[in-house]
Design an enzyme around this catalytic site. Sequence first.
Site, PDB file in Angstrom:
ATOM      1  N   GLU A   1     -19.623  -5.865   9.266  1.00 50.97           N
ATOM      2  CA  GLU A   1     -20.649  -5.147  10.039  1.00 50.97           C
ATOM      3  C   GLU A   1     -21.700  -6.093  10.611  1.00 50.97           C
ATOM      4  OE1 GLU A   1     -19.515  -4.186   7.051  1.00 50.97           O
ATOM      5  OE2 GLU A   1     -18.567  -2.258   7.490  1.00 50.97           O
TER       6      GLU A   1
ATOM      7  N   LYS B   1       0.861  -1.180   0.000  1.00 48.08           N
ATOM      8  CA  LYS B   1       0.000   0.000   0.000  1.00 48.08           C
ATOM      9  C   LYS B   1       0.905   1.240   0.000  1.00 48.08           C
ATOM     10  CE  LYS B   1      -4.320   1.479   2.168  1.00 48.08           C
ATOM     11  NZ  LYS B   1      -5.477   1.090   2.979  1.00 48.08           N
TER      12      LYS B   1
ATOM     13  N   ARG C   1     -25.615  -2.384   6.226  1.00 52.51           N
ATOM     14  CA  ARG C   1     -25.227  -3.781   6.011  1.00 52.51           C
ATOM     15  C   ARG C   1     -25.779  -4.707   7.091  1.00 52.51           C
ATOM     16  NH1 ARG C   1     -20.484  -5.112   2.795  1.00 52.51           N
ATOM     17  NH2 ARG C   1     -21.301  -4.406   0.799  1.00 52.51           N
TER      18      ARG C   1
END
Length: 608
Positions: A357, A278, A385
């Site tokens: 979630e 990243k 969600r």
Amino acid sequence: MNLNLKKYPMLSLADSVEKLRLLSIDQLPQLCIELRKYLLDTVNISKGHFASGLGVVEITVALHYVYNTPFDNLVWDIGHQAYPHKILTGRSKDIKNIRRKNGLNPFPCREESEYDVLSVGHSSTSISAGLGMSIGAEKEGKNRNTICIIGDGAMTAGMSFEAMNHAGEIKSNLLVILNDNQMSISKNIGGLNNHLKFLREIQYDKKYIKKNIFSQKKTFYKQSNIKNSLFSFNSIFANLGFIYLGPFDGHNIFSIINVLKKIKNKKGTYLLHLITKKGKGYLPAELDPIKWHSISASHTLSSKCISYSDVFGSWLCEIAKCDKKLIAITPAMCEGSGMVKFSRLFPNQYFDVAIAEQHAVTFAAGLAISGYKPVVSIYSTFLQRAYDQLIHDIALQKLSVLFAIDRAGIVGYDGKTHQGIFDLAYLRCIPGIIIMTPSDENECRQMLYTGYMYNKGPSAVRYPKDNGIGTLLTPMHEIPLGKSRIKRIGKKIAILNFGTLLKNAFFAANNLNATLVDMRFVKPLDQCMILKLCSNHQFFVTLEEGVISGGAGSAVNELIMMKKIILPVLNIGLPDIFIPQGSQKEIRHDYQLDKEGIYKTILYWLQK
Ligand SMILES: Cc1ncc(C[n+]2csc(CCOP(=O)(O)OP(=O)(O)O)c2C)c(N)n1
Ligand SMILES: CC(=O)[C@@H](O)[C@H](O)COP(=O)(O)O
Ligand SMILES: [Mg+2]
């Protein structure tokens, strides 16, 4: 394309995917260098998601080079890493305005480009949608390929597992590229993450490689042709029915292209595991990918006061100090939710459950059943969600769980997919839930405490991505449930405010000599106050930063109708559309939620 030829000569040769495919493979490393530079230069202007895009430069170039996009489907998961994809697909000159009002969408968006086959923003949708597309393509019979690009963070969500479970069984023509940079926004966590580590370690174990699998080229042949090779056997993906390839270096453009070319001509359900970094190519981002996940625009927050997320974070620490029963849960949003300090000071009372979630909510249910006091910190948009879990696993069972709903209302630059504007409407119909809408930071603190102490069922406090207004934080006390507060006494018009727009409502109240009430609770609603106001006012105005269809104002309408009271009511909130991106100030202005807008809307309505 508006590219400076001197600065980006190779990139300007590749100003469409057709032209990109005309480059020789040897020109691609230079293209990757320039793409990174362009990304850095433009995101410096636009702000927004950054480190993830840097990490997928080679993957993006290789995909567009090898595959016949847009005929072939590229499905990006979440889409915060798709800036290089946007640049290579004819949007380079607009990238400096990404996320801005009327600018490019923050994430791939179907309305924006034919190269964006799926609009995204929320995590872990790519494999399900990609599988649907691959089945569609098979039925169409035109040899259309489907490739999903998903991060190791997004892979942790239930949806990804559900999709892989299905895909591994039906074995359609699908390629899933796992972009494994060992990061979510925070450090990636969990059993799957450990399994990826195991797969990476096998790759790097030179002895093992020497003994078992010789070179990447041979590895590929072994794995694609002999399904029970050691690598395949060992990976969860192979066990689910995928042909697992990798792990390979996701920054080696030649090896990625080599592998992709081979997969392209073979039918089957593949998972290609690529290891990336990243922030690749920009040292500060490589060293601190959490900080550089996204660069925020200056003046994102409206003042120098403490943010609501920080009010929540300090409140958590204060409670945890004296209550060991408190357990705070985040589905992969530690930093944004203001929980970094808490996670360090109280590691035994803190759970980052990864991008999960649904699990976060039912996990909280289990803790509550076991006598703990869970606090689920969750963005309004991501709680969508976990709606069934909230109803079925928490509310139905009358479990005492506090939901700290961050990013409620207009979030600004993340746009349509992330606006936290539905929560009041979708929460209000759940039996037994307490819903609180603080109007300032101290109210937020007191409401968090009130919800935490409430022991008859779930409670929710919703607060915005914003700073408070500078109110003093006072010692904690419980607020009487369902009790509003009169902020100003006026005549004829009563403005009933739900939430942080209160500060903007004063302008209208003063100019119209209206009564202004801070309702504080959407549920239970202060019926006594409303009925009293009905008796000595002629007009009602409700105010909330959320959709008006079914929101807090609707609760007021229902009460008035039920009591057979004839009184005109104006519901001010957001209309029945997906609210676009822009600064919070711009969007509040455009939808008349700033002080002048509220005043003018009421005035116009009164005059009609
Ligand atoms: C349903 C949902 N939950 C949380 C998020 C917030 N979020 C955006 S990016 C991200 C991390 C994703 O990690 P990964 O897929 O590995 O991509 P990377 O950032 O490492 O490139 C998270 C948690 C989201 N977009 N959607
Ligand atoms: C892509 C995504 O979902 C996150 O990166 C999100 O943009 C974070 O939002 P905040 O910056 O408001 O925490
Ligand atoms: Mg990642």
